[in-house]
Design a protein around this motif. Structure first.
Motif, PDB file in Angstrom:
ATOM      1  N   GLY A 128      36.009  34.182  33.262  1.00  0.00           N
ATOM      2  CA  GLY A 128      34.676  34.114  34.123  1.00  0.00           C
ATOM      3  C   GLY A 128      34.505  34.650  35.319  1.00  0.00           C
ATOM      4  N   SER A 129      35.718  34.921  35.873  1.00  0.00           N
ATOM      5  CA  SER A 129      35.765  35.704  37.027  1.00  0.00           C
ATOM      6  C   SER A 129      35.306  37.278  36.856  1.00  0.00           C
ATOM      7  CB  SER A 129      36.938  35.672  37.842  1.00  0.00           C
ATOM      8  OG  SER A 129      37.234  34.415  38.363  1.00  0.00           O
ATOM      9  N   ALA A 130      36.142  37.590  35.815  1.00  0.00           N
ATOM     10  CA  ALA A 130      35.909  39.153  35.475  1.00  0.00           C
ATOM     11  C   ALA A 130      34.369  39.269  34.842  1.00  0.00           C
ATOM     12  CB  ALA A 130      36.667  39.325  33.947  1.00  0.00           C
ATOM     13  N   THR A 131      33.831  38.304  34.188  1.00  0.00           N
ATOM     14  CA  THR A 131      32.413  38.336  33.831  1.00  0.00           C
ATOM     15  C   THR A 131      31.478  38.568  35.079  1.00  0.00           C
ATOM     16  OG1 THR A 131      32.657  37.255  31.823  1.00  0.00           O
ATOM     17  CG2 THR A 131      30.493  37.265  32.615  1.00  0.00           C
ATOM     18  N   LEU A 132      31.678  37.776  36.126  1.00  0.00           N
ATOM     19  CA  LEU A 132      31.049  37.939  37.530  1.00  0.00           C
ATOM     20  C   LEU A 132      31.103  39.295  38.116  1.00  0.00           C
ATOM     21  CD1 LEU A 132      31.048  34.429  39.216  1.00  0.00           C
ATOM     22  CD2 LEU A 132      29.243  35.733  38.359  1.00  0.00           C
ATOM     23  N   LEU A 133      32.492  39.647  37.881  1.00  0.00           N
ATOM     24  CA  LEU A 133      32.516  40.987  38.804  1.00  0.00           C
ATOM     25  C   LEU A 133      32.078  42.066  37.949  1.00  0.00           C
ATOM     26  CD1 LEU A 133      36.423  40.339  39.623  1.00  0.00           C
ATOM     27  CD2 LEU A 133      34.460  40.808  41.292  1.00  0.00           C
TER      28      LEU A 133
END
Length: 243
Positions: free
Chosen positions: A233-238
């Motif tokens: 999820g964090s990777a997707t936002l970044l």
């Protein structure tokens, strides 16, 4: 470093970071270890460093080297030295703000950081759930989780970092903690380029709850699967903000 009043003893993470440095780069490594401790929230604003003699022994450096490192960080605005009966070296009440002039990270930068994070933190969650945790370890996880749940926006990333370090500690592999800490610093540098989103924080809190609950229940598969989703999820936002 003294534990915060009413909180679980803060030992393993700081012990892992404030470990003996490499002799050929003693000054640079000392500065780096102190900065990690500060930036990952293991030292609170206004809190004192351990006594100079103890800190030098933990880092395996001379007191002269430690004094030079502390002087450099004081000049940079991170530490404050005070004289007198209640003197010592303290973390500044307000840390220097990020310069904001760092180069925009590339997709490769994000992928490298996040793929390594997945390897480290999914494994940490699985191993933590597979262990019989001590009462202190269980209390530390619950306390760090509660801290994140109650965090405001300005403090969220610092307390989020502390929770993830607590999970790494619970894995029972001491050498894992500094690896997670180093990766976490890279992650936080990336996150500094994007805004905090209220909905994402709420979702992260839900995932944190599920990860810690699975670890405490000894459910390794759920702990690992939920951590993997959390990291992605964090990777997707970044990627969404920065690609």
């Amino acid at each position: 470093m003294a534990a915060e009043p009413g909180s679980p003893e803060r030992t393993d993470a700081s012990d892992a970071l404030l470990r003996p440095v490499r002799p050929l780069n003693a000054f640079e490594d000392t500065v780096s270890r102190l900065l990690q401790t500060i930036r990952l929230g293991l030292l609170q604003p206004g809190e004192s460093l351990p006594p100079e003699r103890d800190l030098a022994a933990r880092l395996g450096v001379s007191r002269d080297t430690l004094r030079e490192a502390i002087k450099s960080l004081a000049e940079a605005g991170y530490l404050v030295s005070r004289r007198g009966r209640y003197g010592g070296t303290f973390l500044a009440d307000e840390l220097p703000a990020p310069t904001g002039d760092a180069a925009r990270p590339t997709r490769a930068d994000i992928d490298d950081t996040m793929r390594l994070r997945e390897i480290l933190e999914v494994g940490a969650a699985r191993m933590a759930a597979g262990r019989t945790l001590t009462a202190t370890e269980r209390q530390a996880l619950s306390g760090r989780l509660a801290d994140v749940r109650g965090a405001d926006g300005a403090d969220y990333r610092r307390l989020d970092s502390r929770l993830h370090l607590a999970i790494a500690e619970a894995a029972g592999v001491p050498s894992l903690v500094p690896l997670v800490a180093q990766n976490r610093m890279r992650l936080n540098e990336l996150l500094d380029h994007i805004p905090l989103l209220a909905r994402n924080i709420a979702h992260s809190d839900e995932q944190h709850d599920a990860i810690v609950a699975a670890i405490l229940a000894g459910d390794a598969d759920t702990a690992a699967e939920t951590m993997a989703a959390h990291v992605r999820g964090s990777a997707t936002l970044l990627h969404g903000f920065l690609d």
